[in-house]
Design a protein around this motif. Structure first.
Motif, PDB file in Angstrom:
ATOM      1  N   THR A   1      89.773  83.437   2.822  1.00 57.04           N
ATOM      2  CA  THR A   1      89.375  83.644   3.861  1.00 57.04           C
ATOM      3  C   THR A   1      87.733  83.780   3.785  1.00 57.04           C
ATOM      4  O   THR A   1      86.825  83.362   4.822  1.00 57.04           O
TER       5      THR A   1
ATOM      6  N   TYR B   1      94.079  79.982   1.915  1.00 53.70           N
ATOM      7  CA  TYR B   1      93.901  80.592   3.149  1.00 53.70           C
ATOM      8  C   TYR B   1      93.213  79.281   3.803  1.00 53.70           C
ATOM      9  O   TYR B   1      92.414  79.058   4.957  1.00 53.70           O
TER      10      TYR B   1
ATOM     11  N   LYS C   1      90.109  87.338  11.240  1.00 57.95           N
ATOM     12  CA  LYS C   1      91.035  86.163  10.137  1.00 57.95           C
ATOM     13  C   LYS C   1      92.085  86.428   9.683  1.00 57.95           C
ATOM     14  O   LYS C   1      92.666  85.449   9.255  1.00 57.95           O
TER      15      LYS C   1
ATOM     16  N   LEU D   1      93.161  83.048  10.299  1.00 59.39           N
ATOM     17  CA  LEU D   1      93.345  81.994   8.948  1.00 59.39           C
ATOM     18  C   LEU D   1      94.451  82.477   8.307  1.00 59.39           C
ATOM     19  O   LEU D   1      95.498  81.458   7.286  1.00 59.39           O
TER      20      LEU D   1
END
Length: 368
Positions: free
Chosen positions: A123, A164, A329, A333
């Motif tokens: 991420t 991710y 995040k 993600l």
């Protein structure tokens, strides 16, 4: 109620007549989200990692000890199954997992090579790539020590895998950060300037002696910025999806609720700034120096917090933007639900409540 609606409508008209305000509200989000779509390389220190050691022999223990004694990594935990890797990542603390194959030492002696899989949370693509390089470097250094005086050199194969964000797109890191900056800019700075303008021009006293109650005056001043901030959040998410092809793995409803919570927190900060500012210029300077710079430097947006000095790491905990970026995040993600970000949400809610109470108290004091 009609007076209140008229007051809110007046605020909207005032915003749309000011070209500078329009540029800040609508121009800056688009410009920043486009400009920040490139990579920034950063060093890492004290990054939390986890170990999955299928072998548990003397060699793997020696390598793990070598990694843990470096200044770059801190071993957060040991896990037993590969199924636990995703859960560890979703909690948001661990940035990488080192997966040692079974019979590591035996394979190294018998076949002269063994494998370590480096699974990184991408991420933050720059940090993930740097972690992979640092681990590989430590492994190579270990091999150089072991291969002295040996005719046939041992080889440890490192296999990096990014989760991710497998393509290491830097925009995946910048979109949450830019979204946080824009919401803070629109909500806090514009609110503080708007309320301070009324005091500076002497019209706040007129508003307070009007039939509109004081709390309605404040709500009327901040309501347009709640509305405009939500629009900005939607625009940023749409830009990230359709222009940068950034996926939103989690719930859009949860993302919206968390965004509104952060917007209210920023609005409360804006009101608090307005209570201690006599002029618009003062309010702007306090907003920029007291809010914008910490958001950029201490929120983990660009620079990993774990690599900062301990005093700065402690200070970062009182910055709402840090927790909001973790939430963004996680939802966008990693696709996590509230069960993984409840702590960050609770902290953000507590900060919001504290700022509102303090703002109301300071506002009342100034009215006396």
């Amino acid at each position: 109620m009609k007076l209140f609606i008229g007051f809110v409508t007046k605020e909207f008209y005032h915003i749309f007549r000011d070209k500078r305000s329009l540029f800040i509200l609508f121009g800056m989000p688009i410009v920043q989200i486009l400009l920040f779509g490139f990579a920034i390389t950063n060093e890492i220190n004290n990054v939390d990692i986890a170990i999955l050691d299928h072998s548990k022999d003397a060699t793997t223990k020696e390598i793990i000890n070598k990694i843990s004694t470096s200044k770059y990594f801190s071993i957060k935990q040991h896990i037993e199954r590969e199924a636990d890797i995703e859960t560890v990542f979703k909690k948001g603390k661990v940035k990488a997992v080192l997966n040692f194959e079974k019979d590591f030492s035996k394979n190294l002696i018998k076949d002269y090579q063994a494998t370590v899989q480096i699974i990184s949370d991408a991420t933050d693509p720059n940090t993930a790539n740097t972690i992979s390089n640092y681990v590989s470097s430590i492994l190579q250094n270990y091999l150089q020590e072991q291969n002295k005086g040996i005719k046939i050199n041992y080889v440890i194969i490192s296999q990096p895998r990014m989760v991710y964000n497998p393509e290491l797109k830097s925009v995946y890191m910048f979109v949450p950060g830019v979204m946080t900056i824009i919401l803070m800019l629109v909500s806090a700075m514009m609110t503080s300037i708007s309320i301070t303008r009324e005091k500076e021009l002497g019209t706040m006293e007129i508003l307070l002696v009007s039939p509109i109650k004081p709390f309605q005056v404040i709500i009327g001043k901040v309501f347009p910025y709640i509305f405009l901030s939500i629009i900005n959040a939607i625009v940023i998410v749409l830009l990230s999806i359709f222009i940068f092809k950034m996926p939103v793995q989690g719930s859009l409803f949860l993302l919206g609720v968390e965004s509104v919570l952060f917007i209210i927190s920023a609005l409360a900060l804006g009101i608090l700034i307005s209570t201690i500012s006599a002029t618009q210029q003062t309010a702007m300077m306090i907003s920029l120096m007291g809010l914008m710079l910490p958001v950029i430097l201490l929120s983990g947006f660009i620079f990993p917090i774990s690599s900062m000095p301990v005093p700065l790491q402690i200070i970062s905990n009182v910055i709402p933007a840090k927790w909001f970026i973790i939430i963004l995040k996680g939802i966008m993600l990693k696709g996590v639900g509230l069960q993984f970000i409840w702590k960050e949400t609770l902290i953000l809610f507590g900060m919001t409540f504290f700022f509102i109470v303090l703002s109301v108290k300071k506002y009342k004091i100034r009215l006396e």
